[in-house]
Design a protein around this motif. Structure first.
Motif, PDB file in Angstrom:
ATOM      1  N   THR A  28      42.157  14.739  15.990  1.00 38.75           N
ATOM      2  CA  THR A  28      41.875  13.318  15.952  1.00 38.75           C
ATOM      3  C   THR A  28      39.827  12.964  15.700  1.00 38.75           C
ATOM      4  O   THR A  28      39.083  14.132  16.113  1.00 38.75           O
ATOM      5  N   ARG A  29      39.712  11.975  14.813  1.00 43.18           N
ATOM      6  CA  ARG A  29      38.403  12.025  14.280  1.00 43.18           C
ATOM      7  C   ARG A  29      38.153  10.558  15.449  1.00 43.18           C
ATOM      8  O   ARG A  29      38.981   9.506  14.698  1.00 43.18           O
ATOM      9  N   VAL A  30      37.526  10.843  15.823  1.00 46.38           N
ATOM     10  CA  VAL A  30      37.386   9.138  17.146  1.00 46.38           C
ATOM     11  C   VAL A  30      36.127   8.351  17.246  1.00 46.38           C
ATOM     12  O   VAL A  30      34.907   9.058  16.511  1.00 46.38           O
ATOM     13  N   LEU A  31      36.565   6.942  16.797  1.00 43.97           N
ATOM     14  CA  LEU A  31      34.796   6.048  17.230  1.00 43.97           C
ATOM     15  C   LEU A  31      34.910   6.396  18.223  1.00 43.97           C
ATOM     16  O   LEU A  31      36.106   4.876  18.943  1.00 43.97           O
ATOM     17  N   ALA A  32      34.654   6.770  19.762  1.00 44.08           N
ATOM     18  CA  ALA A  32      34.461   5.103  20.631  1.00 44.08           C
ATOM     19  C   ALA A  32      33.073   4.303  20.944  1.00 44.08           C
ATOM     20  O   ALA A  32      31.883   4.495  20.887  1.00 44.08           O
ATOM     21  N   PHE A  33      33.637   3.112  20.926  1.00 42.34           N
ATOM     22  CA  PHE A  33      32.718   1.837  20.674  1.00 42.34           C
ATOM     23  C   PHE A  33      32.843   1.168  22.135  1.00 42.34           C
ATOM     24  O   PHE A  33      33.421   0.860  22.851  1.00 42.34           O
ATOM     25  N   GLY A  34      30.881   0.941  23.231  1.00 37.25           N
ATOM     26  CA  GLY A  34      30.649   0.440  24.022  1.00 37.25           C
ATOM     27  C   GLY A  34      31.131   2.243  25.163  1.00 37.25           C
ATOM     28  O   GLY A  34      31.989   1.358  25.453  1.00 37.25           O
ATOM     29  N   ALA A  35      30.818   3.311  24.203  1.00 38.66           N
ATOM     30  CA  ALA A  35      31.621   4.300  25.122  1.00 38.66           C
ATOM     31  C   ALA A  35      30.337   3.903  26.341  1.00 38.66           C
ATOM     32  O   ALA A  35      31.478   5.321  27.086  1.00 38.66           O
ATOM     33  N   GLY A  36      29.342   3.906  26.694  1.00 33.59           N
ATOM     34  CA  GLY A  36      28.651   4.046  27.708  1.00 33.59           C
ATOM     35  C   GLY A  36      28.364   5.267  28.290  1.00 33.59           C
ATOM     36  O   GLY A  36      27.733   6.195  27.503  1.00 33.59           O
ATOM     37  N   THR A  37      28.804   6.465  29.224  1.00 35.32           N
ATOM     38  CA  THR A  37      28.886   7.248  30.236  1.00 35.32           C
ATOM     39  C   THR A  37      29.565   7.788  29.098  1.00 35.32           C
ATOM     40  O   THR A  37      29.382   9.324  29.850  1.00 35.32           O
ATOM     41  N   GLY A  38      30.323   7.489  28.824  1.00 32.57           N
ATOM     42  CA  GLY A  38      30.889   8.660  28.025  1.00 32.57           C
ATOM     43  C   GLY A  38      32.439   8.998  29.331  1.00 32.57           C
ATOM     44  O   GLY A  38      32.998  10.032  29.336  1.00 32.57           O
ATOM     45  N   LEU A  39      33.055   7.964  29.503  1.00 32.53           N
ATOM     46  CA  LEU A  39      34.115   8.545  31.184  1.00 32.53           C
ATOM     47  C   LEU A  39      35.446   8.202  30.241  1.00 32.53           C
ATOM     48  O   LEU A  39      35.729   9.271  30.568  1.00 32.53           O
ATOM     49  N   LEU A  40      35.762   7.510  28.671  1.00 38.34           N
ATOM     50  CA  LEU A  40      36.581   7.767  28.542  1.00 38.34           C
ATOM     51  C   LEU A  40      36.933   8.652  27.273  1.00 38.34           C
ATOM     52  O   LEU A  40      36.896   9.243  26.922  1.00 38.34           O
ATOM     53  N   THR A  41      35.445   8.526  26.619  1.00 42.13           N
ATOM     54  CA  THR A  41      34.939   9.968  25.832  1.00 42.13           C
ATOM     55  C   THR A  41      35.591  11.508  26.183  1.00 42.13           C
ATOM     56  O   THR A  41      35.647  12.036  25.975  1.00 42.13           O
ATOM     57  N   ALA A  42      34.810  11.781  27.330  1.00 43.29           N
ATOM     58  CA  ALA A  42      35.301  12.736  27.870  1.00 43.29           C
ATOM     59  C   ALA A  42      36.660  13.174  27.737  1.00 43.29           C
ATOM     60  O   ALA A  42      37.518  14.261  27.750  1.00 43.29           O
ATOM     61  N   ARG A  43      37.899  11.911  28.163  1.00 42.07           N
ATOM     62  CA  ARG A  43      39.388  12.569  28.075  1.00 42.07           C
ATOM     63  C   ARG A  43      39.167  12.554  26.585  1.00 42.07           C
ATOM     64  O   ARG A  43      40.845  13.580  26.829  1.00 42.07           O
ATOM     65  N   PHE A  44      39.388  12.150  25.675  1.00 41.60           N
ATOM     66  CA  PHE A  44      39.220  12.729  24.862  1.00 41.60           C
ATOM     67  C   PHE A  44      38.869  13.987  23.425  1.00 41.60           C
ATOM     68  O   PHE A  44      39.035  14.823  23.016  1.00 41.60           O
ATOM     69  N   ALA A  45      38.044  14.432  24.441  1.00 47.19           N
ATOM     70  CA  ALA A  45      36.836  15.725  23.692  1.00 47.19           C
ATOM     71  C   ALA A  45      37.110  16.838  23.981  1.00 47.19           C
ATOM     72  O   ALA A  45      37.249  17.344  23.263  1.00 47.19           O
ATOM     73  N   PRO A  46      38.227  17.279  24.493  1.00 48.75           N
ATOM     74  CA  PRO A  46      39.276  18.567  24.535  1.00 48.75           C
ATOM     75  C   PRO A  46      40.278  18.753  23.558  1.00 48.75           C
ATOM     76  O   PRO A  46      40.321  19.922  23.370  1.00 48.75           O
ATOM     77  N   THR A  47      40.445  17.593  22.790  1.00 40.94           N
ATOM     78  CA  THR A  47      41.273  17.685  21.976  1.00 40.94           C
ATOM     79  C   THR A  47      41.155  17.056  20.755  1.00 40.94           C
ATOM     80  O   THR A  47      41.581  17.227  19.553  1.00 40.94           O
ATOM     81  N   ALA A  48      39.671  16.072  21.100  1.00 38.63           N
ATOM     82  CA  ALA A  48      39.596  15.500  19.203  1.00 38.63           C
ATOM     83  C   ALA A  48      38.751  16.298  19.005  1.00 38.63           C
ATOM     84  O   ALA A  48      37.637  17.428  18.937  1.00 38.63           O
ATOM     85  N   GLU A  49      38.927  16.141  16.925  1.00 35.75           N
ATOM     86  CA  GLU A  49      38.252  16.897  16.019  1.00 35.75           C
ATOM     87  C   GLU A  49      37.053  17.307  15.829  1.00 35.75           C
ATOM     88  O   GLU A  49      35.583  17.246  16.482  1.00 35.75           O
ATOM     89  N   SER A  50      36.501  15.558  15.956  1.00 37.26           N
ATOM     90  CA  SER A  50      35.171  15.304  16.127  1.00 37.26           C
ATOM     91  C   SER A  50      35.231  13.524  16.986  1.00 37.26           C
ATOM     92  O   SER A  50      36.234  12.844  17.319  1.00 37.26           O
ATOM     93  N   ILE A  51      33.895  12.924  17.997  1.00 37.58           N
ATOM     94  CA  ILE A  51      33.978  11.798  18.096  1.00 37.58           C
ATOM     95  C   ILE A  51      32.457  11.309  18.420  1.00 37.58           C
ATOM     96  O   ILE A  51      31.619  12.561  18.539  1.00 37.58           O
ATOM     97  N   VAL A  52      32.109  10.102  17.772  1.00 35.24           N
ATOM     98  CA  VAL A  52      31.407   9.528  17.895  1.00 35.24           C
ATOM     99  C   VAL A  52      31.334   8.325  18.677  1.00 35.24           C
ATOM    100  O   VAL A  52      32.057   7.821  18.098  1.00 35.24           O
ATOM    101  N   ALA A  53      30.691   8.681  19.778  1.00 36.67           N
ATOM    102  CA  ALA A  53      30.876   7.490  20.446  1.00 36.67           C
ATOM    103  C   ALA A  53      29.370   6.785  20.290  1.00 36.67           C
ATOM    104  O   ALA A  53      28.106   7.233  20.924  1.00 36.67           O
ATOM    105  N   VAL A  54      29.314   5.442  20.024  1.00 39.10           N
ATOM    106  CA  VAL A  54      28.466   4.349  20.266  1.00 39.10           C
ATOM    107  C   VAL A  54      28.042   3.282  21.289  1.00 39.10           C
ATOM    108  O   VAL A  54      29.229   3.392  21.913  1.00 39.10           O
TER     109      VAL A  54
END
Length: 171
Positions: A42-68
């Motif tokens: 998946t292509r993920v937009l993480a709005f309000g990503a902070g330090t990336g605690l949730l983003t880190a959970r997507f990272a192993p499987t997502a195609e791309s992530i934009v953390a805002v």
């Protein structure tokens, strides 16, 4: 979002080690898995990503992530984490207007209750979805007291339906 407060800057250094922040990210991710949304590729937009605690959970499987995140202190911590982990498919940006469009999944974790204009922000986020994409929000629910912080279920439903999203569910 409104200008960064000293509270967010002060919180950034210890955010990843805070038990409540780690538990919140884990619970949010678990509830996302319960929806049946496909995360692989998946292509993920993480709005309000902070330090990336949730983003880190997507990272192993997502195609791309934009953390805002508008907090410079939070994104500095996230950027260090990205470099340490070698997540070249994850990009952090400080403003939503730099995030792009065509996302399969937009997530907003504990942030929408803090934005200045929630209905407009919800519409902006919804407009960044690819056809068939998912918008998932976890937030502070306002109680009956008018002074409570957060959003009521009615506010959430009205904003998401007003943004053109279908199959809106609040729980």
């Amino acid at each position: 979002m409104s200008d960064e407060s000293d509270e967010w800057a002060e919180s950034a250094a210890g955010w990843d080690d805070a038990p409540y922040a780690r538990a919140y990210a884990a619970a949010a991710f678990a509830s996302l898995l319960d929806t049946g949304v496909e995360l692989a590729g998946t292509r993920v937009l993480a709005f309000g990503a902070g330090t990336g605690l949730l983003t880190a959970r997507f990272a192993p499987t997502a195609e791309s992530i934009v953390a805002v995140d508008t907090s410079a202190a939070m994104t500095e911590r996230l950027d260090r984490k990205l470099a340490e982990q070698g997540w070249e498919h994850v990009t952090s940006v400080a403003a939503l207007d730099r995030a792009g469009r065509g996302f399969d999944l937009v997530v907003a974790s504990s942030v929408c209750a803090f934005v200045d204009d929630y209905p407009s922000t919800a519409a902006d986020l919804a407009g960044r979805l690819a056809p068939g994409g998912w918008f998932v929000q976890w937030d502070w629910e306002r109680g009956d007291d008018a002074d409570d912080h957060g959003l009521s279920r009615t506010q959430i439903v009205d904003a998401l339906e007003g943004a053109g999203l279908v199959d809106v569910s609040v729980r």
